[in-house]
Design a protein around this motif. Structure first.
Motif, PDB file in Angstrom:
ATOM      1  N   GLU A   1      -3.225   6.894   3.281  1.00 26.07           N
ATOM      2  CA  GLU A   1      -3.947   7.979   3.935  1.00 26.07           C
ATOM      3  C   GLU A   1      -5.418   8.016   3.540  1.00 26.07           C
ATOM      4  OE1 GLU A   1      -1.902  11.557   2.985  1.00 26.07           O
ATOM      5  OE2 GLU A   1      -0.064  11.023   4.058  1.00 26.07           O
ATOM      6  N   LYS A   2      -5.741   7.449   2.362  1.00 22.45           N
ATOM      7  CA  LYS A   2      -7.113   7.552   1.840  1.00 22.45           C
ATOM      8  C   LYS A   2      -7.890   6.243   1.912  1.00 22.45           C
ATOM      9  CE  LYS A   2      -5.279  10.652  -1.739  1.00 22.45           C
ATOM     10  NZ  LYS A   2      -5.050  10.789  -3.183  1.00 22.45           N
ATOM     11  N   ILE A   3      -7.215   5.161   2.261  1.00 24.80           N
ATOM     12  CA  ILE A   3      -7.785   3.830   2.055  1.00 24.80           C
ATOM     13  C   ILE A   3      -9.059   3.572   2.868  1.00 24.80           C
ATOM     14  CG2 ILE A   3      -6.510   2.538   3.837  1.00 24.80           C
ATOM     15  CD1 ILE A   3      -5.938   0.466   1.524  1.00 24.80           C
TER      16      ILE A   3
ATOM     17  N   VAL B   1       0.861  -1.192   0.000  1.00 25.24           N
ATOM     18  CA  VAL B   1       0.000   0.000   0.000  1.00 25.24           C
ATOM     19  C   VAL B   1       0.893   1.237   0.000  1.00 25.24           C
ATOM     20  CG1 VAL B   1      -1.852   1.246   1.180  1.00 25.24           C
ATOM     21  CG2 VAL B   1      -1.738  -1.249   1.342  1.00 25.24           C
ATOM     22  N   PRO B   2       0.918   2.007  -1.105  1.00 27.92           N
ATOM     23  CA  PRO B   2       1.743   3.223  -1.162  1.00 27.92           C
ATOM     24  C   PRO B   2       1.314   4.223  -0.102  1.00 27.92           C
ATOM     25  CG  PRO B   2       0.935   2.616  -3.354  1.00 27.92           C
ATOM     26  CD  PRO B   2       0.205   1.755  -2.365  1.00 27.92           C
TER      27      PRO B   2
ATOM     28  N   LEU C   1     -16.490   0.733   0.047  1.00 28.53           N
ATOM     29  CA  LEU C   1     -17.026   0.850   1.408  1.00 28.53           C
ATOM     30  C   LEU C   1     -16.567  -0.280   2.327  1.00 28.53           C
ATOM     31  CD1 LEU C   1     -20.705   1.993   0.734  1.00 28.53           C
ATOM     32  CD2 LEU C   1     -18.915   3.324   1.841  1.00 28.53           C
ATOM     33  N   GLY C   2     -15.968  -1.322   1.752  1.00 34.01           N
ATOM     34  CA  GLY C   2     -15.601  -2.500   2.545  1.00 34.01           C
ATOM     35  C   GLY C   2     -14.713  -2.166   3.728  1.00 34.01           C
ATOM     36  N   LEU C   3     -13.616  -1.442   3.484  1.00 31.77           N
ATOM     37  CA  LEU C   3     -12.686  -1.104   4.572  1.00 31.77           C
ATOM     38  C   LEU C   3     -13.276  -0.053   5.505  1.00 31.77           C
ATOM     39  CD1 LEU C   3      -9.244  -1.097   2.710  1.00 31.77           C
ATOM     40  CD2 LEU C   3     -10.064  -2.759   4.389  1.00 31.77           C
ATOM     41  N   SER C   4     -14.099   0.848   4.964  1.00 29.67           N
ATOM     42  CA  SER C   4     -14.756   1.856   5.820  1.00 29.67           C
ATOM     43  C   SER C   4     -15.687   1.182   6.823  1.00 29.67           C
ATOM     44  CB  SER C   4     -15.555   2.844   4.963  1.00 29.67           C
ATOM     45  OG  SER C   4     -14.718   3.513   4.059  1.00 29.67           O
TER      46      SER C   4
ATOM     47  N   ILE D   1      -2.706  -0.389   9.177  1.00 28.73           N
ATOM     48  CA  ILE D   1      -1.967  -1.022   8.078  1.00 28.73           C
ATOM     49  C   ILE D   1      -0.489  -0.983   8.417  1.00 28.73           C
ATOM     50  CG2 ILE D   1      -1.523  -1.023   5.603  1.00 28.73           C
ATOM     51  CD1 ILE D   1      -4.006   0.759   5.297  1.00 28.73           C
ATOM     52  N   LYS D   2       0.149  -2.145   8.344  1.00 24.44           N
ATOM     53  CA  LYS D   2       1.582  -2.254   8.576  1.00 24.44           C
ATOM     54  C   LYS D   2       2.262  -2.746   7.294  1.00 24.44           C
ATOM     55  CE  LYS D   2       1.480  -1.559  13.139  1.00 24.44           C
ATOM     56  NZ  LYS D   2       2.205  -0.470  13.811  1.00 24.44           N
ATOM     57  N   GLU D   3       3.524  -2.400   7.149  1.00 26.60           N
ATOM     58  CA  GLU D   3       4.274  -2.903   6.001  1.00 26.60           C
ATOM     59  C   GLU D   3       4.738  -4.326   6.283  1.00 26.60           C
ATOM     60  OE1 GLU D   3       7.464  -0.497   4.640  1.00 26.60           O
ATOM     61  OE2 GLU D   3       6.252   1.324   4.464  1.00 26.60           O
ATOM     62  N   ASN D   4       4.601  -5.182   5.261  1.00 29.99           N
ATOM     63  CA  ASN D   4       5.151  -6.521   5.344  1.00 29.99           C
ATOM     64  C   ASN D   4       6.596  -6.433   4.873  1.00 29.99           C
ATOM     65  OD1 ASN D   4       5.705  -9.221   5.350  1.00 29.99           O
ATOM     66  ND2 ASN D   4       4.163  -9.806   3.835  1.00 29.99           N
ATOM     67  N   HIS D   5       7.554  -6.804   5.730  1.00 29.62           N
ATOM     68  CA  HIS D   5       8.969  -6.614   5.404  1.00 29.62           C
ATOM     69  C   HIS D   5       9.390  -7.396   4.156  1.00 29.62           C
ATOM     70  CE1 HIS D   5       9.564  -4.273   8.943  1.00 29.62           C
ATOM     71  NE2 HIS D   5       9.178  -5.251   9.757  1.00 29.62           N
ATOM     72  N   LYS D   6       8.721  -8.512   3.901  1.00 31.85           N
ATOM     73  CA  LYS D   6       9.055  -9.289   2.700  1.00 31.85           C
ATOM     74  C   LYS D   6       8.452  -8.620   1.466  1.00 31.85           C
ATOM     75  CE  LYS D   6       9.326 -13.649   5.242  1.00 31.85           C
ATOM     76  NZ  LYS D   6       8.760 -15.005   5.423  1.00 31.85           N
ATOM     77  N   LYS D   7       7.131  -8.520   1.432  1.00 37.85           N
ATOM     78  CA  LYS D   7       6.409  -7.900   0.326  1.00 37.85           C
ATOM     79  C   LYS D   7       4.933  -7.859   0.689  1.00 37.85           C
ATOM     80  CE  LYS D   7       5.706  -8.200  -4.670  1.00 37.85           C
ATOM     81  NZ  LYS D   7       5.772  -9.060  -5.848  1.00 37.85           N
ATOM     82  N   GLY D   8       4.245  -6.779   0.287  1.00 39.90           N
ATOM     83  CA  GLY D   8       2.822  -6.715   0.564  1.00 39.90           C
ATOM     84  C   GLY D   8       2.503  -5.865   1.781  1.00 39.90           C
ATOM     85  N   ALA D   9       1.393  -6.201   2.438  1.00 43.72           N
ATOM     86  CA  ALA D   9       0.924  -5.396   3.572  1.00 43.72           C
ATOM     87  C   ALA D   9       0.318  -6.289   4.654  1.00 43.72           C
ATOM     88  CB  ALA D   9      -0.111  -4.376   3.090  1.00 43.72           C
TER      89      ALA D   9
END
Length: 337
Positions: free
Chosen positions: A283-285, A277-278, A299-302, A317-325
């Motif tokens: 900030e908008k997700i 997630v950039p 609306l799913g995450l809201s 939301i946290k960064e996945n150190h390998k790849k992804g979120a």
């Protein structure tokens, strides 16, 4: 605040600080009352910086004042007992900056939260009206289409076209349901339950979605004690987060679902290996109707955030150190309502 307006304020504050400092340096050190007056004048740019730029701006201004005032103070230094008030004044500049800056930031956060609540309330009211208007005709379209389909012969070519109508109607019904879920006041029916058991039931529901995308779901579930939560609402959160993780994962990818306890907190993680997630999207997700997908309402995450906050928890939301979120749900461990 526009960038041009902000620059003008910065220039104004900086000019005040420099001008007051110049008055100090061009005034003879024995003109004590003049120097006292100039020192008091420093509070003007200091308080303006606090209310205009918050904690950070106030601290930068107080440090600038201290840096400019200190050499002049040392030049006119007589003895510690006589000039101790000057030292106190410098400390006071920094204390006032931190206090006023903190108050300013806090009030801004309150104002922003109030605006968001008002905005969401207006959006919810509009959505509710639209969703109710759509719900009845969609039910009628879906029901009549199924009725016509049942009367057709099995080899009739029109059956495929009616299948498309039914699928699209179901998709629209799902969207309307999400709109209504978002617009309605959230009432929780909490009861003591097993979160891991609920999670396993949820995984059975999303299993077909994972198979279609050839994504493997891995579970790491720690034994958890029973605690109070709303099982129907939390299942909705699980479905949203796990489905999102599956959709962003590459083929043959893995989505990891884990639960564990940290003191008085129950934590649920969904780990994907997608593109991540950039920062600008992060900030908008959770903003209603914001989505990067071609389909869906955004609306799913809201809704998931609304449910988690109603439980007294938070969704992050946290960064996945390998790849992804990593989407993390943190719930309070409660043994009673």
């Amino acid at each position: 605040m526009s960038q041009k307006y902000s620059k003008a304020r910065i220039i104004f504050v900086a000019t005040l600080v420099v001008m007051i400092s110049l008055f100090h340096y061009v005034t003879y050190y024995f003109q004590i009352y003049s120097h006292v007056f100039y020192r008091e004048l420093y509070f003007v740019p200091l308080i303006l910086a606090a209310f205009w730029f918050g904690f950070r701006g106030a601290v930068i201004t107080s440090l600038s004042i201290s840096t400019l005032y200190l050499p002049g103070m040392l030049m006119g230094w007589q003895c510690f007992s006589l000039d101790f008030d000057k030292v106190i004044e410098i400390l006071l500049f920094n204390i006032v900056a931190m206090v006023f800056g903190f108050i300013s930031d806090r009030e801004r956060a309150k104002e922003k939260a109030l605006k968001e609540v008002e905005s969401l309330a207006a959006i919810g009211k509009a959505i509710s009206g639209v969703a109710h208007d759509l719900k009845t005709p969609l039910v009628a379209i879906g029901g009549l289409t199924r009725l016509v389909q049942r009367r057709l012969k099995s080899d009739d070519s029109s059956r495929e076209k009616l299948d498309i109508v039914i699928r699209e109607t179901q998709r629209l019904e799902t969207m309307v349901k999400e709109m209504l879920d978002f617009s309605r006041p959230l009432k929780l029916n909490q009861a003591p339950g097993d979160l891991n058991k609920l999670l396993n039931e949820t995984l059975a529901l999303v299993e077909d979605v994972a198979k279609c995308r050839e994504v493997k779901i891995e579970t790491k579930l720690q034994d958890l004690p029973q605690f109070f939560f709303d099982p129907m609402r939390m299942k909705q959160v699980f479905i949203n987060l796990i489905t999102n993780a599956i959709q962003v994962s590459p083929e043959d990818g893995t989505v990891t679902v884990r639960t564990y306890r940290e003191g008085a907190r129950i934590i649920f993680d969904v780990v994907d290996h997608g593109s991540g997630v950039p920062p600008d999207i992060k900030e908008k997700i959770f903003i209603p109707f914001f989505t990067t997908k071609k389909e869906g309402t955004g609306l799913g995450l809201s809704i998931a955030l609304k449910i988690v906050q109603a439980h007294g928890g938070h969704l992050e939301i946290k960064e996945n150190h390998k790849k992804g979120a990593i989407f993390r749900v943190v719930l309070p461990f409660r043994l009673k309502r």
